[in-house]
Scaffold this active site. Sequence first.
Site, PDB file in Angstrom:
ATOM      1  N   ASN A 130       0.800  -1.236   0.000  1.00  0.00           N
ATOM      2  CA  ASN A 130       0.000   0.000   0.000  1.00  0.00           C
ATOM      3  C   ASN A 130       0.829   1.281   0.000  1.00  0.00           C
ATOM      4  O   ASN A 130       0.350   2.302  -0.496  1.00  0.00           O
ATOM      5  CB  ASN A 130      -1.034  -0.017   1.131  1.00  0.00           C
ATOM      6  CG  ASN A 130      -0.412  -0.105   2.495  1.00  0.00           C
ATOM      7  OD1 ASN A 130       0.669  -0.656   2.641  1.00  0.00           O
ATOM      8  ND2 ASN A 130      -1.079   0.427   3.488  1.00  0.00           N
ATOM      9  N   CYS A 261      -3.496   1.104   6.793  1.00  0.00           N
ATOM     10  CA  CYS A 261      -3.652   0.374   8.054  1.00  0.00           C
ATOM     11  C   CYS A 261      -4.419   1.216   9.061  1.00  0.00           C
ATOM     12  O   CYS A 261      -5.150   0.699   9.882  1.00  0.00           O
ATOM     13  CB  CYS A 261      -2.287  -0.005   8.598  1.00  0.00           C
ATOM     14  SG  CYS A 261      -1.177   1.393   8.767  1.00  0.00           S
ATOM     15  N   GLU A 438       7.749   1.789  15.874  1.00  0.00           N
ATOM     16  CA  GLU A 438       8.704   2.430  14.978  1.00  0.00           C
ATOM     17  C   GLU A 438       8.739   3.920  15.307  1.00  0.00           C
ATOM     18  O   GLU A 438       7.932   4.409  16.099  1.00  0.00           O
ATOM     19  CB  GLU A 438       8.279   2.220  13.526  1.00  0.00           C
ATOM     20  CG  GLU A 438       8.311   0.744  13.127  1.00  0.00           C
ATOM     21  CD  GLU A 438       8.126   0.508  11.635  1.00  0.00           C
ATOM     22  OE1 GLU A 438       7.245   1.154  11.044  1.00  0.00           O
ATOM     23  OE2 GLU A 438       8.856  -0.323  11.074  1.00  0.00           O
TER      24      GLU A 438
HETATM   25  P1  NAD Z   1       0.478  -9.413   3.591  1.00  0.00           P
HETATM   26  O1  NAD Z   1       0.711  -9.744   5.017  1.00  0.00           O
HETATM   27  O2  NAD Z   1      -0.267 -10.367   2.750  1.00  0.00           O
HETATM   28  O3  NAD Z   1       1.884  -9.192   2.837  1.00  0.00           O
HETATM   29  C1  NAD Z   1       2.854  -8.332   3.361  1.00  0.00           C
HETATM   30  C2  NAD Z   1       4.221  -8.829   2.931  1.00  0.00           C
HETATM   31  O4  NAD Z   1       4.491 -10.093   3.541  1.00  0.00           O
HETATM   32  C3  NAD Z   1       4.371  -9.051   1.440  1.00  0.00           C
HETATM   33  O5  NAD Z   1       5.660  -8.594   1.074  1.00  0.00           O
HETATM   34  C4  NAD Z   1       4.252 -10.553   1.297  1.00  0.00           C
HETATM   35  O6  NAD Z   1       4.889 -11.067   0.150  1.00  0.00           O
HETATM   36  C5  NAD Z   1       4.948 -11.026   2.553  1.00  0.00           C
HETATM   37  N1  NAD Z   1       4.576 -12.368   3.023  1.00  0.00           N
HETATM   38  C6  NAD Z   1       3.409 -13.021   2.846  1.00  0.00           C
HETATM   39  N2  NAD Z   1       3.436 -14.188   3.514  1.00  0.00           N
HETATM   40  C7  NAD Z   1       4.634 -14.266   4.132  1.00  0.00           C
HETATM   41  C8  NAD Z   1       5.241 -15.225   5.008  1.00  0.00           C
HETATM   42  N3  NAD Z   1       4.614 -16.334   5.399  1.00  0.00           N
HETATM   43  N4  NAD Z   1       6.487 -14.955   5.469  1.00  0.00           N
HETATM   44  C9  NAD Z   1       7.126 -13.824   5.131  1.00  0.00           C
HETATM   45  N5  NAD Z   1       6.605 -12.884   4.319  1.00  0.00           N
HETATM   46  C10 NAD Z   1       5.364 -13.099   3.831  1.00  0.00           C
HETATM   47  O7  NAD Z   1      -0.178  -7.972   3.608  1.00  0.00           O
HETATM   48  P2  NAD Z   1      -0.758  -7.169   2.354  1.00  0.00           P
HETATM   49  O8  NAD Z   1      -2.055  -7.777   1.987  1.00  0.00           O
HETATM   50  O9  NAD Z   1       0.306  -7.008   1.333  1.00  0.00           O
HETATM   51  O10 NAD Z   1      -0.980  -5.733   3.022  1.00  0.00           O
HETATM   52  C11 NAD Z   1      -2.132  -5.359   3.652  1.00  0.00           C
HETATM   53  C12 NAD Z   1      -2.005  -5.529   5.159  1.00  0.00           C
HETATM   54  O11 NAD Z   1      -0.933  -4.742   5.674  1.00  0.00           O
HETATM   55  C13 NAD Z   1      -3.235  -5.009   5.870  1.00  0.00           C
HETATM   56  O12 NAD Z   1      -3.613  -5.900   6.892  1.00  0.00           O
HETATM   57  C14 NAD Z   1      -2.768  -3.700   6.454  1.00  0.00           C
HETATM   58  O13 NAD Z   1      -3.512  -3.236   7.535  1.00  0.00           O
HETATM   59  C15 NAD Z   1      -1.368  -4.003   6.818  1.00  0.00           C
HETATM   60  N6  NAD Z   1      -0.605  -2.744   7.005  1.00  0.00           N
HETATM   61  C16 NAD Z   1      -0.168  -2.393   8.264  1.00  0.00           C
HETATM   62  C17 NAD Z   1       0.518  -1.189   8.450  1.00  0.00           C
HETATM   63  C18 NAD Z   1       1.024  -0.724   9.803  1.00  0.00           C
HETATM   64  O14 NAD Z   1       1.938   0.095   9.838  1.00  0.00           O
HETATM   65  N7  NAD Z   1       0.486  -1.182  10.905  1.00  0.00           N
HETATM   66  C19 NAD Z   1       0.756  -0.370   7.371  1.00  0.00           C
HETATM   67  C20 NAD Z   1       0.296  -0.753   6.120  1.00  0.00           C
HETATM   68  C21 NAD Z   1      -0.377  -1.958   5.943  1.00  0.00           C
END
Ligand code: NAD
Length: 474
Positions: A130, A261, A438
């Site tokens: 995102n 998020c 962070e």
């Molecule tokens: P996701 O968890 O599916 O993917 C995030 C990253 O993790 C990607 O790079 C993905 O390839 C990697 N990944 C997936 N499975 C993995 C595993 N088993 N081991 C290691 N890496 C793995 O998330 P998304 O769908 O890309 O993003 C949306 C989510 O991110 C939402 O839940 C959102 O709220 C969250 N988010 C949180 C924040 C915050 O700062 N708190 C900020 C932005 C987004």
Amino acid sequence: MADVVSPIDGRVLTHIAPASPAEVDAAVREARAAQPAWARRTGSDRSRILHAVADLIEARIDELAETETRNTGKILSDTRREAIRAANSFRYYAGWAEQVRGETIPVGPEYHTYTVPEPHGVVAGVIPWNVPFFFAVKKIAPALAFGNACVLKPAEETPLTALRLAGLLAEAGVPDGLVRVLPGGRETGVALVSHPDVDLIVFTGHHDTGKAIARSAAANLTPVALELGGKSPQVLFPDADLDQAVDAVVLGVFASCGQMCIAGSRLVLHESIYDDVLDRVAERVRALRVGDPFDAETDLGPQITAVQRDKTAAFIAESSGVGRLVAQATLPDTERLRNGFYVAPTVFDRLDDNARLLREEVFGPVLAVSSFRDDADALRLANDTEFGLAAGIWTADIARAHRFAGQVRAGTVWINTYRVMSDLVPFGGVGLSGYGRENGTEAARLYLRSKSVWTSLTGGTPQGYGMGGAGAAG
Ligand code: NAD
């Protein structure tokens, strides 16, 4: 090879080979080899290089923003702002590189005792799609400032600006191998976070992925910080500045097409202003312009993928059956955008307490509205979630605002504002929103670990066979 697709029109932008587990292993080894020399450099030397990265970013704001918009579908003014913020973050952490210090602890006359903050070694960063460029910077800049190496895996959907950043780091003088950006999806991520030579994992993404990463980190006892999702409430009292509040509610959930998020995806309204505020929000939502993110008139671009669009559409379809659809914007109707991943911003109310829309993160432009009677009811509703990333309260009563801030279960509380963030201010969640913080001094705590050094001034050593203690010296 994986296709990198533009969500604006579904066009394939390029193909990128995901990094294999063997490439992950090589990158971690190279990072480990390069890190000690980087940690030995003076803080001012590291600072100079981080400033040079900031200079290079600043000279390329338009290029970076355009690439980001093409790859994510976020509107151009947002991706420009994020690129500027990314340069500022490098400057912020460049300042920190010269400010690292330990402390002397006067435990008594027999010892000279001090702490030395040390980098962990190799940091693994894993980020979502995102905010790809800014999140890449948020992991790499503090890692470097505090003397670590970093191996970063961007989301497979949005690798372009993170890969560009890797080129800028090299150009700025970051040593070979110290930072690697490895494109790829889940398999690449798993190989990285389970690598035994990784010393710290910093993850941003979904809570299910966070749990999987925490489990694999536990096998190696690797420390991990998890920035996860949210279902954040914005609570409006009748004494609030409602014009400001309505503006913040609309921007707070629909900006970035809801893919934040911190999206304020639950609106909690006092019953006496319910109809009035709902009308105002509905009017704003119907007027939202969904379309080409390069067009300066556009408010919201598309969602990132067809999968994400379909997930949001399923929430909308399901909520129509269990709640009242209050307002919906219209979708773009042009041939050029026909294959893009657009979703109409939508507002629902009269949902059952257990409705999925009130409980689960959509990560799309959907707002759920409910009403409350008094302060206790407002707090109950705000806290009625497994997440705990952020909360907003709107009131002119300063005591009520701070009571709420003290009692709401969230990592960030905004009073009479929403969505404002700074490198200086700690950020993170509780509950399903994760753990670890962070930014600011919390970044120093996260990216450094403390070593304690004791020197005897008397030549004595604690006597007896129990635990030694200062003052127990013989
Ligand atoms: P996701 O968890 O599916 O993917 C995030 C990253 O993790 C990607 O790079 C993905 O390839 C990697 N990944 C997936 N499975 C993995 C595993 N088993 N081991 C290691 N890496 C793995 O998330 P998304 O769908 O890309 O993003 C949306 C989510 O991110 C939402 O839940 C959102 O709220 C969250 N988010 C949180 C924040 C915050 O700062 N708190 C900020 C932005 C987004």
